[in-house]
Write an enzyme that holds these catalytic residues in place. Sequence first.
Site, PDB file in Angstrom:
ATOM      1  CE  LYS A   1      -3.896  -0.521   4.730  1.00 51.80           C
ATOM      2  NZ  LYS A   1      -5.245  -0.029   5.001  1.00 51.80           N
TER       3      LYS A   1
ATOM      4  CG  HIS B   1      -2.112  -0.877   1.094  1.00 53.17           C
ATOM      5  ND1 HIS B   1      -2.070  -2.218   1.378  1.00 53.17           N
ATOM      6  CD2 HIS B   1      -3.379  -0.616   0.665  1.00 53.17           C
ATOM      7  CE1 HIS B   1      -3.258  -2.754   1.146  1.00 53.17           C
ATOM      8  NE2 HIS B   1      -4.075  -1.805   0.710  1.00 53.17           N
TER       9      HIS B   1
END
Length: 266
Positions: free
Chosen positions: A159, A155
Amino acid sequence: MDMVKIVVAGPRGKMGSEAVKLVDRTDHFSLTAVVDSKQTGETVKDIKGLPPLDAPVYTDLDVCLSEVECDVLIDLTTPEYGKKHMEIAFQHNVRPVVGTTGFSTEDVENLSKLADQKGIGAIIAPNFAIGAVLMMKFASMAAKYFPDVEIIEQHHDRKLDAPSGTAVKTAKMISEVREQKEQGHEDEKQDLEGARGADYEGMRIHSVRLPGLVAHQEVLFGGEGQTLKIRHDSMHRGSFMPGVQLAVETVLKIDQLVYGLENIME
Ligand code: NAP
């Protein structure tokens, strides 16, 4: 299908702005208001990057739902507000479709009771990407035949949580069909802590965080003389919108809370 009146909370966000565009381009959807805690304009057309719509901007969901007509609330804010907004939606008999992540099992149980009390539908989907849901389903099919599996999720570096909710959900779905086993060598040692990733019932989950990534996951199976990779990539937040549309259309037909897009996909 009748026109569905929709309020979007978090319209300036990366997901929320895509949701506003989805509502705008879908013939049977109508945007009746947005909720932006910072009130960045009087109407949607004042918000940079959004379509030129006259729907009003509210700072408070309770006030918004008291004043405008709404069938479905799409919430793409933060875990804290996602929960609060669901409770407010129930008070107004509005069906929530929530994409914010970070709900605990207890949160889901409590919200589920509220939905039951009201007898209305609600959907929480930690991952709206239909491809990601299929990846989880395919991985769970494969795990019956390949019990040795590692999950590598990647990701963007903004995040906050690791591993991702999707990785944990994948591991959970796999664990329901996989024969219990500890993977790797029985005498395996980690010279650098964390080198083998997180342990979920003997399976390993690895979290990669880098700028430039969006949301990606590979489920890697190994067997005698063969490997199998099941991979999904979200390159753009638009990839989540078919799932949001499916959730909005489905939430009108159900009378309970459903957690996870996989439970509304046939
Ligand atoms: P983002 O770009 O930070 O957007 C969040 C937006 O919500 C911001 O504009 C924020 O405004 C706004 N906001 C915060 N509190 C609010 C409130 N009380 N009322 C109205 N607006 C409020 O984040 P994102 O990437 O769009 O993600 C949003 C959420 O969806 C996160 O929880 C993320 O984990 C989740 N997500 C879900 C999926 C899925 O498929 N389900 C996919 C990606 C992300 P400010 O800028 O003023 O704080």
